[in-house]
Design an enzyme around this catalytic site. Structure first.
Site, mmCIF file in Angstrom:
data_model
loop_
_atom_site.group_PDB
_atom_site.id
_atom_site.type_symbol
_atom_site.label_atom_id
_atom_site.label_comp_id
_atom_site.label_asym_id
_atom_site.label_seq_id
_atom_site.Cartn_x
_atom_site.Cartn_y
_atom_site.Cartn_z
ATOM 1 N N GLU A 88 -39.755 59.448 49.107
ATOM 2 C CA GLU A 88 -40.229 60.297 48.014
ATOM 3 C C GLU A 88 -41.734 60.548 48.093
ATOM 4 O O GLU A 88 -42.242 61.498 47.499
ATOM 5 C CB GLU A 88 -39.880 59.694 46.654
ATOM 6 C CG GLU A 88 -40.711 58.508 46.235
ATOM 7 C CD GLU A 88 -40.483 58.178 44.756
ATOM 8 O OE1 GLU A 88 -41.476 58.064 44.035
ATOM 9 O OE2 GLU A 88 -39.314 58.028 44.353
ATOM 10 N N GLU A 136 -21.060 71.232 43.556
ATOM 11 C CA GLU A 136 -20.007 71.703 42.667
ATOM 12 C C GLU A 136 -19.894 73.232 42.622
ATOM 13 O O GLU A 136 -18.946 73.759 42.041
ATOM 14 C CB GLU A 136 -20.252 71.155 41.250
ATOM 15 C CG GLU A 136 -20.022 69.645 41.179
ATOM 16 C CD GLU A 136 -20.328 69.057 39.812
ATOM 17 O OE1 GLU A 136 -21.052 69.709 39.039
ATOM 18 O OE2 GLU A 136 -19.846 67.952 39.542
#
Length: 311
Positions: free
Chosen positions: A125, A94
């Site tokens: 992960e 963004e």
């Protein structure tokens, strides 16, 4: 705490985490009316801003350090797995339309790569090496900042990213939602927003995810304010890539200058649609090239450019 292949040991680790704690008072939540569940969930969510507020001094210190590095050409790099990684990618994605940053200026890394945005990537992960490889692919420099994000504060990918970045001289921030986390300990700036047990046991996309989103909003937004990407509370570096943003650009120029529509259109045309340049052209009564030069000399800070023009 570090990763382990022993299921019993891993379970014992998780049981020590506040984010994994079981709420006995909610054990029959599935039997409640929908409206009551919604009230309970909303009540839990209202506690998150207060938890963030307790960490504001640490957040502010991290922001000042990030802004200082970025002013020297550094990048802001988020690294996390699962929800935490997705939130980092979201915040990074963004920044270009909001602040007209280059796509590589704020970067989101998620364990397992882009596919992990929409699906689980098995074992990603837990891989410290994957984090090191991902950062090496970016060719880290000392002016960069790496923000490791992990609700538990024990995710190997996030911890390894911070450790690897710190070893290469980059600034490091560790954002976790448990106290005394390995992630915060590994970073120069540890931020631990303890939001307590989740409505659904261990579902850290809830309060923990909200807390992480709030902190990442602060990190990127206030850093951009410090870098001169705003004028007051106006997004003067907004990139007008569609009709809505073009309309917003005109409105921002109007709010900053009070100029007429015709004057705004002329200024935007003279500055290739650059909002900040158009504001400077109007307020300082200069042409487009002069506005561009003044802003370049002021490192993009509109207030400084206005002072230089009037001096």
């Amino acid at each position: 705490m570090t990763s382990t292949s022993n299921p019993r040991q891993l379970r014992a680790e998780l049981e020590t985490l506040t984010t994994e704690a079981f709420r006995a008072d909610l054990a029959e939540i599935d039997r409640l009316p929908t409206l009551e569940i919604a009230r309970l969930m909303n009540g839990e969510d209202t506690t998150v801003p207060a938890a963030v507020a307790e960490r504001l001094p640490e957040i502010a210190a991290a922001i000042d350090a990030v802004a200082e590095r970025m002013a020297r050409g550094g990048r802001l790099i988020y690294a996390g797995a699962g929800t935490a990684g997705r939130l980092g990618v979201l915040d990074a994605s963004e920044c270009p339309p909001t602040f007209n940053t280059d796509p590589d200026q704020v970067v989101g890394l998620i364990a397992g790569g882009p596919d992990a945005m929409v699906t689980s990537v098995e074992g990603a992960e837990d891989s410290a090496q994957l984090a090191r490889d991902d950062l090496d692919g970016l060719r880290l420099i000392a002016a960069d900042t790496v923000v490791g994000i992990s609700a538990s504060g024990r995710t190997p990918y996030a911890i390894a990213a911070v450790q690897h970045a710190r070893a290469r001289g980059a600034l490091t921030v560790g954002l976790a939602c448990n106290a005394d986390s390995a992630l915060a300990a590994a970073a120069e700036h540890g931020i631990e927003v303890v939001v307590g047990p989740e409505l659904l046991t261990g579902s850290t996309r809830l309060k923990a995810g909200t807390a992480q989103k709030l902190v990442l909003n602060m990190l990127s937004t206030i850093t951009m304010i410090r870098l001169g990407k705003t004028y007051g509370n106006l997004m003067v570096d907004v990139r007008a890539s569609n009709e809505k943003l073009r309309a917003r650009s005109r409105r921002i120029v109007a709010l900053a200058t009070g100029a007429s529509d015709d004057e705004i259109e002329r200024a935007l045309a003279a500055t290739d649609g650059e909002v900040k340049n158009a504001i400077l052209a109007i307020l300082a009564d200069v042409d487009g090239p002069t506005a561009a030069r003044l802003l370049e000399d002021s490192d993009g800070h509109l207030r400084a450019a206005l002072a230089a023009a009037s001096g």
